[in-house]
Design a protein around this motif. Structure first.
Motif, PDB file in Angstrom:
ATOM      1  N   ALA A  68     -31.294 -66.801 107.618  1.00 33.94           N
ATOM      2  CA  ALA A  68     -30.756 -67.444 108.598  1.00 33.94           C
ATOM      3  C   ALA A  68     -31.472 -68.750 107.761  1.00 33.94           C
ATOM      4  N   GLY A 124     -35.231 -67.910 106.915  1.00 32.07           N
ATOM      5  CA  GLY A 124     -35.494 -67.053 108.090  1.00 32.07           C
ATOM      6  C   GLY A 124     -34.348 -65.719 107.998  1.00 32.07           C
ATOM      7  N   LYS A 135     -35.091 -61.608 109.842  1.00 28.18           N
ATOM      8  CA  LYS A 135     -36.272 -61.164 110.236  1.00 28.18           C
ATOM      9  C   LYS A 135     -36.775 -60.314 108.888  1.00 28.18           C
ATOM     10  N   ASN A 193     -38.769 -62.855 107.150  1.00 31.10           N
ATOM     11  CA  ASN A 193     -40.019 -63.335 107.101  1.00 31.10           C
ATOM     12  C   ASN A 193     -41.366 -62.362 107.189  1.00 31.10           C
ATOM     13  N   ARG A 227     -25.800 -68.923 108.600  1.00 31.81           N
ATOM     14  CA  ARG A 227     -25.941 -69.220 109.907  1.00 31.81           C
ATOM     15  C   ARG A 227     -27.510 -70.238 110.271  1.00 31.81           C
ATOM     16  N   THR A 275     -31.146 -70.612 113.201  1.00 31.73           N
ATOM     17  CA  THR A 275     -31.244 -70.297 114.666  1.00 31.73           C
ATOM     18  C   THR A 275     -32.185 -71.403 115.118  1.00 31.73           C
ATOM     19  N   GLN A 306     -34.984 -69.364 122.737  1.00 31.45           N
ATOM     20  CA  GLN A 306     -34.277 -69.178 121.020  1.00 31.45           C
ATOM     21  C   GLN A 306     -32.705 -68.966 120.910  1.00 31.45           C
ATOM     22  N   ASN A 343     -29.085 -68.226 118.463  1.00 23.61           N
ATOM     23  CA  ASN A 343     -29.323 -67.256 117.281  1.00 23.61           C
ATOM     24  C   ASN A 343     -27.667 -67.549 117.128  1.00 23.61           C
ATOM     25  N   GLY A 377     -32.730 -56.980 110.711  1.00 19.68           N
ATOM     26  CA  GLY A 377     -32.533 -57.950 111.829  1.00 19.68           C
ATOM     27  C   GLY A 377     -30.658 -57.053 111.900  1.00 19.68           C
ATOM     28  N   SER A 378     -29.949 -59.129 112.364  1.00 21.51           N
ATOM     29  CA  SER A 378     -28.832 -58.466 113.555  1.00 21.51           C
ATOM     30  C   SER A 378     -27.819 -57.914 111.735  1.00 21.51           C
ATOM     31  N   THR A 416     -42.635 -66.184 117.557  1.00 21.10           N
ATOM     32  CA  THR A 416     -40.986 -65.762 117.030  1.00 21.10           C
ATOM     33  C   THR A 416     -41.947 -65.559 115.810  1.00 21.10           C
ATOM     34  N   GLY A 417     -40.632 -64.150 115.978  1.00 18.49           N
ATOM     35  CA  GLY A 417     -41.225 -63.891 114.030  1.00 18.49           C
ATOM     36  C   GLY A 417     -42.919 -62.706 114.522  1.00 18.49           C
ATOM     37  N   ASP A 472     -42.176 -58.818 112.746  1.00 18.76           N
ATOM     38  CA  ASP A 472     -41.482 -59.300 111.592  1.00 18.76           C
ATOM     39  C   ASP A 472     -43.226 -58.981 110.938  1.00 18.76           C
TER      40      ASP A 472
HETATM   41  O1  LIG Z   1     -30.946 -61.246 113.143  1.00 15.64           O
HETATM   42  P1  LIG Z   1     -31.516 -61.396 114.468  1.00 15.64           P
HETATM   43  O2  LIG Z   1     -31.939 -60.359 115.080  1.00 15.64           O
HETATM   44  O3  LIG Z   1     -30.502 -62.253 115.249  1.00 15.64           O
HETATM   45  O4  LIG Z   1     -33.077 -62.463 114.254  1.00 15.64           O
HETATM   46  C1  LIG Z   1     -33.243 -63.243 113.704  1.00 15.64           C
HETATM   47  C2  LIG Z   1     -33.820 -64.247 113.768  1.00 15.64           C
HETATM   48  O5  LIG Z   1     -35.446 -63.691 114.348  1.00 15.64           O
HETATM   49  C3  LIG Z   1     -36.636 -64.392 113.831  1.00 15.64           C
HETATM   50  O6  LIG Z   1     -36.456 -63.031 112.354  1.00 15.64           O
HETATM   51  C4  LIG Z   1     -37.574 -63.882 114.518  1.00 15.64           C
HETATM   52  O7  LIG Z   1     -37.806 -62.769 113.970  1.00 15.64           O
HETATM   53  C5  LIG Z   1     -35.922 -65.766 112.957  1.00 15.64           C
HETATM   54  O8  LIG Z   1     -36.473 -65.910 112.290  1.00 15.64           O
HETATM   55  C6  LIG Z   1     -34.570 -66.086 113.454  1.00 15.64           C
HETATM   56  O9  LIG Z   1     -34.534 -66.231 111.898  1.00 15.64           O
END
Ligand SMILES: O=P(O)(O)OC[C@H]1O[C@](O)(CO)[C@@H](O)[C@H]1O
Length: 305
Positions: free
Chosen positions: A10, A36, A38, A41, A89, A91, A104, A106, A138-139, A245-246, A249
């Motif tokens: 991201a 970004g 996760k 980070n 993407r 965020t 947040q 996303n 992450g997702s 945020t983070g 991570d």
């Molecule tokens: O992949 P996701 O679960 O959507 O999370 C991504 C987001 O979470 C963070 O890593 C924070 O944990 C942000 O930097 C952002 O990019």
């Protein structure tokens, strides 16, 4: 080198506003833009701690170019992102000065084609062969199979490389069943996985599902860890105010750093909690306040759970 995987990278944008109100228009007083997702980070924090780290996952479009360009300036970090046709993407984190809360938003991420996913799997296998540890974070972007993390966990395990999984929902459920070495769910992810809102019971349940170690991140209550060496709670000295945020991570980075240095679990947890709290004090995700981190190391309490 430590390998971090961010399938859904991201461009993280943090907006600072005086007070966020639904249905209102806002003046943004500050904009911070960072690579970004996760695993990105996690990698930035590991690199700041002096580790050699490689970042993989997908990147595409103009946003992907910005992410790669910025990552190329991070000492100790190698970019092994796989190019895709879709655009990385964004965020948006909106930091509300008055309440101190962050909201947040996303985006889902680019659609990944089957051939792109296949290309990634080949690249991942090569990278795992040279890694001392792997973090899957992450997702999943659209098009990546829901069992993706389960496959990536199995690949790392058959290469004999320790693997940490930090995700949510069905990808987490399937990934846990593939027996990763460590998972790091937060309270909501644990509750979704196990159906229990009681952290100790939920952490025990998550472990029975296949993870060798479960480290639950519980916000101001710190970390609850059930490990093969013992069970601990690691708690910061005080609740931190700032941008969380983070923070999770950074905890993952602390756990991985301790793992490759073969530190005892209480020391790994101390470092993870201190990094996490020091991240809340820094304005953008993936950064931490180094002075605060070093002071916090002596003030984290680790007790038997
Ligand atoms: O992949 P996701 O679960 O959507 O999370 C991504 C987001 O979470 C963070 O890593 C924070 O944990 C942000 O930097 C952002 O990019």
């Amino acid at each position: 080198m430590i390998l971090t995987v961010t399938l859904n990278t991201a461009l993280d944008i943090t907006y600072r506003v005086r007070s966020l109100r639904p249905h209102a228009s806002h003046r943004v007083s500050e904009v911070v833009e960072r690579p970004g997702g996760k695993g990105v980070n996690v990698a930035r924090v590991l690199a700041a701690l002096g580790h050699e780290v490689t970042v993989t996952g997908f990147a595409g479009g103009a946003t992907g170019e910005v992410v790669r360009d910025r990552l190329s300036a991070v000492p100790g970090l190698t970019d092994a992102l796989v190019p895709v046709a879709g655009a990385t993407r964004r965020t948006i984190a909106v930091a509300d000065e008055l309440s101190g809360d962050t909201t947040q938003l996303n985006e889902p991420g680019p659609a990944i084609e089957p051939a792109e996913w296949g290309g990634f799997l080949d690249r991942y296998e090569e990278l795992v062969a040279g890694a001392s540890a792997v973090a899957l974070c992450g997702s999943l972007p659209p098009g990546v199979p829901v069992g993706a993390y389960a496959s990536l966990v199995r690949t790392a395990r058959s290469a004999g490389v320790p693997v940490l999984l930090d995700t949510s929902g069905e990808p987490l459920r399937r990934g846990v069943a593939a027996r990763p070495d460590i998972i790091k769910p937060n309270a909501d992810e644990l509750a979704e996985l196990t159906g229990s809102h009681e952290p100790l019971r939920a952490t025990q349940d998550a472990r029975r599902r296949g993870a060798r170690t479960v480290v639950a991140s519980l916000g101001a209550q710190g970390l609850l860890a059930l490990t093969p060496e013992g069970d601990w709670r690691a708690v910061p000295p005080a609740r931190e105010h700032g941008n969380p945020t983070g923070a999770g991570d950074s905890a993952v980075a602390g756990l991985l750093s301790g793992l490759v240095h073969r530190l005892p679990w209480p020391d790994r947890l101390t470092s993870a909690v201190a990094l996490s709290a020091a991240t809340v004090r820094a304005p953008a995700a993936g950064d931490f306040d180094r002075v605060a981190y070093e002071k916090l190391l002596a003030r984290v309490s680790v007790t038997a759970a």
